[in-house]
Design an enzyme around this catalytic site. Structure first.
Site, short mmCIF file in Angstrom:
data_model
loop_
_atom_site.label_atom_id
_atom_site.label_comp_id
_atom_site.label_asym_id
_atom_site.label_seq_id
_atom_site.Cartn_x
_atom_site.Cartn_y
_atom_site.Cartn_z
CD GLU A 55 -2.88 1.26 2.32
OE1 GLU A 55 -2.79 0.43 3.24
OE2 GLU A 55 -3.71 2.17 2.31
N GLY A 95 3.27 2.28 10.77
CA GLY A 95 3.07 1.52 12.00
C GLY A 95 2.84 0.05 11.71
CG MET A 149 0.26 -3.25 4.87
SD MET A 149 -0.81 -1.85 4.40
CE MET A 149 -1.98 -2.69 3.33
CD GLU A 150 -4.86 -2.04 5.74
OE1 GLU A 150 -3.91 -1.57 6.41
OE2 GLU A 150 -5.53 -1.35 4.94
CD GLU A 203 -2.79 -1.88 10.66
OE1 GLU A 203 -3.32 -2.08 9.56
OE2 GLU A 203 -2.37 -0.75 11.02
CG HIS A 239 -7.71 -1.84 7.92
ND1 HIS A 239 -8.57 -0.92 7.38
CD2 HIS A 239 -6.62 -1.13 8.33
CE1 HIS A 239 -8.03 0.29 7.46
NE2 HIS A 239 -6.85 0.20 8.05
CD GLU A 243 -6.36 3.44 6.77
OE1 GLU A 243 -6.50 3.35 8.00
OE2 GLU A 243 -5.81 2.56 6.08
ZN ZN Z 1 -5.47 1.71 8.58
#
Ligand code: ZN
Length: 850
Positions: A121, A253, A255-256, A290, A293, A312
């Site tokens: 992403e 931080g 990532m999902e 995460e 998501h 988000e």
């Molecule tokens: Zn997010």
């Protein structure tokens, strides 16, 4: 000079891709410099779709390509390729070579400490293979990995495994930005979760050997998140396995990626000895974010990157609900508002202002902003306040039912609420399209038992919003009688006009209003009400947010008066805060928040807004004076509150214990001004957890007696990279403003300053940027040092460089001497050869035109 200005991409130019992707099969043969990626993708032309077949691809060495098995020679550019293809379903195959070891930008496939990992992403997948790298193209993926590592992971469920080989299949269609691959010598902390419908899910937290002891908390947070999403949103997990991997070198931080979340190690590894209470809370929130998501982002994704707030804003809102449920709702709300005012309001006010849904960008990486995330979450909260909790829940269920497996827009999202409630949300939609923070002013009238509040809203025109229109502003309001009893409980008033009045009838006496309870809308409230009202609310308000806000308001006025006219700190504030702190009926965490003062950057904003050029040194000394006065005024109370809030049970990072520690450490910080750090030295000596140790070290550094403790701390923790990040950062944060740049510069010469690691870079320069008086020191040393390092980092890691550029976003607030220095520094960055698109866009926007 750099090349021609990068292209701007517009929301209005959106066109669907002309082909459906029926399935994707990828085979990776891993090698540090020559990883081979074979792709086999089934495309089907859409009836009436755009026939141009364009695949994104950057930094790829194309070895071969074929269509239905016949070799083809595509037209390749630095951005991708075009190729002539059949007008019926066909199979595209390609082989490319990539170089993960030299991928320092940390986008696509790269290496960190010998381990392979990915970050796709927003647009990183195009650095892995040729593909329609856009979120509205969703497909199932099968991934084969050949590599000499014990652990080979990708998305979905494992389908085959042997020595040096693994195959994964993800049955859920997803966009390429959710692709992930990890390979390395990792160890796992295993767990399991049984879903509401009885399915057993295998959970793994993968870390480097040596970090096994820092996994238990993250694993529990994952289980809590899975349970919460079932209980509150009715969302179950949908694969057999859920993997989390900790990586040291990571731009963000976490990532999902579907079924394979990749985390910055700072956002998942935790132990009492090495992590603070704040770290634990942040880790719990990021794991939840995460995980959530999986439904809001992965199962339902964004049609294009302009819709980033769709996933988000909603997911930030969901993770804040989770934290409120797990811990204290008022404390979470106050912390979120402090953060919103500190980062998002500043963004709204400067050259980087943009709507929650921007309408153009050059580099999407630059729009992972406080406006998209935090203001995006505020918009969801307002929507819930307007339609009510029950209708919100119904709308969300409809959203999941209607759009599962789709790539959606904000219009789709709002339509779900319109269909559920019958409300017309076209005016509400302005929250997504208008940039800036609305101001709301209040007037009151009292006439024979009827009390009337009149609100007026205004929004400053800006580059992206030249002609602002009134927004729908939910104003949660309660009324208090003069004895402090609540006579009208919290009611949501809907301000839709520019000016609008609301009356309350049948009251025995003129009430005191408590307006914008719980900070029900992200606005700036303007009121001419007398200062005594604030003192009344600080003593009596039944809404914990507004009670805190009242104290904050008095502190702000006191500070501003000191800055403007040199007056001494307001005794009403000192008395009021003393009463609140001594009130044992109040949650210690809440009292600790009460102790905080408005950020110096926020004070600069307020001064600038009233037409005064802020002087960072004056703001610094006013704040320092008020802290000193608080210490004197509460001298007898400080050691008492410290002692009564010591935790005697074994350490636990829960809300209750961390609240006590926060209050006791708040007291310690003030007490150190009176005892020259004696008590802090004792605590540093005795501490058995990082919260106590770091608070003591910070207090000692402030007194100027921290050198020995600094050395002890370094010797104790030199092998723990996450703790050493704190050591680097704290020295900058606690430095006097005339030595901040010097301190930061000295730290860059330290043998452990690995500047290519984003966490270490941010530890020093993120701290420099948030030290308001230090960064904006009149000699410009802070500006010059940051510029030197941004120029150095840009060719290595454009994304982290570009994010750090926002340190300069407020530069036009300050005096002409400072502005001249900053302008020259910004020009120095812009004059670099080969400046990245990321940094070029940020600096160009910040620099603006004269
Ligand atoms: Zn997010």
């Amino acid at each position: 000079m750099r090349d021609a200005a990068p292209d701007t991409i517009y929301l209005k130019d959106y066109r669907p891709f002309g082909y459906d992707v029926k399935e994707v099969a990828l085979t990776f043969t891993l090698h540090p410099n020559r990883t081979r990626v074979n792709s086999r993708i089934v495309f089907e032309p859409k009836p009436g779709g755009d026939p141009v077949f364009f695949l994104h691809g950057e930094n790829l060495e194309l070895v071969s390509a074929s269509v239905d098995g016949a070799p083809v020679t595509p037209d390749v550019t630095p951005e991708g390729l075009t190729c002539t293809v059949p007008d019926q379903t066909f199979v595209w195959e390609a082989e490319v070579i990539i170089d993960p070891a030299n991928n320092t930008a940390l986008e696509g496939l790269y290496m960190s400490n010998g381990m392979y990992c990915t970050q796709c992403e927003a647009e990183g997948f195009r650095k892995i293979t040729y593909y329609p790298d856009r979120p509205d193209v969703m497909s199932t993926f099968t991934v084969k990995i050949h590599g000499p590592h014990s652990v080979l992971l990708s998305n979905g469920n494992p389908t085959d495994q042997s020595e040096g080989f693994a195959e994964w299949h993800d049955p859920w269609p997803k966009p390429a930005y959710l692709f992930a691959l990890v390979a390395g010598e990792l160890v796992n902390h295993a767990g399991s979760f049984t879903t509401a419908s009885g399915k057993e899910v295998e959970l793994n937290l993968w870390v480097r050997p040596g970090d096994e002891g820092k996994c238990a908390f993250g694993m529990q947070a994952l289980k809590d998140s899975m349970k919460w999403d079932e209980d509150v949103y009715g969302r179950e997990y949908d694969l057999d396995v859920f993997n989390i991997v900790a990586v040291d070198d990571f731009n963000m931080g976490a990532m999902e990626n579907k079924g394979l979340n990749i985390f910055n190690s700072s956002a998942v590894l935790a132990s009492p000895e090495t992590s603070t209470d704040g770290n634990f809370e942040r880790i719990e929130a990021i794991i939840a974010h995460e995980y959530f998501h999986n439904w809001t982002g992965n199962r339902i994704t964004c049609r294009d990157w302009f819709q980033l707030c769709l996933k988000e804003g909603l997911t930030v809102y969901r993770d804040s609900q989770f934290t409120s449920d797990m811990r204290s709702a008022p404390v979470k709300r106050i912390s979120d508002v402090i953060d919103l005012r500190g980062r998002q309001f500043a963004e709204d006010q400067g050259p980087l202002a943009h709507p929650v849904r921007p309408e153009s960008f050059q580099e999407i990486n630059n729009f992972y902003t406080a406006t998209v995330y935090e203001k995006g979450a505020e918009v969801i909260g307002m929507l819930r306040a307007l339609v009510g909790a029950e209708a919100y829940d119904k709308a969300l269920q409809l959203y999941f039912d209607r759009h599962d497996g789709e790539a959606c827009t904000i219009e789709d999202w709002l339509k779900v609420f319109e269909d559920t409630t019958g409300r017309d949300l076209s005016q509400f939609a302005r929250w997504y399209s208008q940039a800036g923070t609305p101001e709301v002013s209040i007037e009151e009238a009292w006439d024979a038992g009827t009390y009337t509040l009149t609100f007026t809203q205004s929004l400053k025109p800006s580059a992206t919003t030249p002609d602002p229109k009134p927004q729908v502003i939910p104003i949660a309001t309660g009324l208090l009688a003069q004895d402090g009893q609540e006579v009208v409980p919290t009611t949501v008033l809907e301000l839709t006009e520019t000016t609008q009045s609301f009356s309350f009838e049948g009251l025995a006496e003129q009430p005191f209003p408590s307006v914008l309870r719980g900070f029900s809308a992200p606005v700036v409230l303007k009121s001419d009400m007398p200062a005594t009202r604030r003192a009344f609310l600080l003593a009596h308000d039944t809404d914990p947010f507004n009670r805190w806000e009242a104290g904050r308001g008095i502190a702000r006025e006191s500070l501003l008066n000191t800055i403007r006219t040199g007056t001494a700190p307001d005794p009403d504030y000192l008395n009021g805060i003393r009463t609140v702190l001594a009130d044992e009926t109040l949650d210690p965490a809440y009292r600790a928040l009460m102790l905080g003062l408005p950020a110096q950057n926020e004070l600069a904003t307020t001064l600038f807004n009233e037409g005064t050029t802020p002087d960072p040194a004056a703001i610094w000394s006013a704040t320092d004076n008020l802290r000193a006065a608080m210490a004197m005024h509460m001298a007898d109370l400080l050691p008492v509150l410290m002692d009564t809030h010591q935790v005697t049970e074994p350490y636990a990072p829960d809300a209750e214990q961390s609240g006590k520690r926060a209050l006791a450490n708040g007291m310690l910080s003030l007490l150190s001004r009176l005892d020259d750090g004696a008590r802090a030295a004792q605590q540093f000596e005795a501490a058995d957890n990082m919260t106590q140790q770091l608070a003591a070290l910070g207090a000692l550094l402030r007194t100027g007696n921290g050198d020995d403790a600094l050395g002890t701390f370094e010797a104790q923790w030199k092998d723990d990279r996450l703790v050493m990040d704190k050591w680097f950062g704290l020295q900058v944060i606690q430095s006097d403003p005339d030595r901040t740049a010097e301190t930061a510069a000295k730290l860059t010469e330290h043998a452990d300053f690995n500047w290519k690691n984003p966490n270490r870079f941010r530890a020093v320069f993120g701290s420099l940027a948030i030290h308001h008086a230090g960064f904006h020191a009149a000699d410009g040393a802070g500006y010059r040092l940051l510029t030197d390092w941004l120029i150095r980092l840009d060719p290595v890691n454009p994304q982290t460089t570009a994010r750090m550029c926002s340190a300069f976003q407020t530069w036009r607030r300050y005096d002409t001497d400072r502005q001249a220095i900053v302008a020259a520094e910004l020009d120095r960055i812009l004059s670099q050869d080969g400046l990245s698109r990321d940094t070029c866009e940020m600096i160009t926007r910040i620099r603006g035109t004269e």
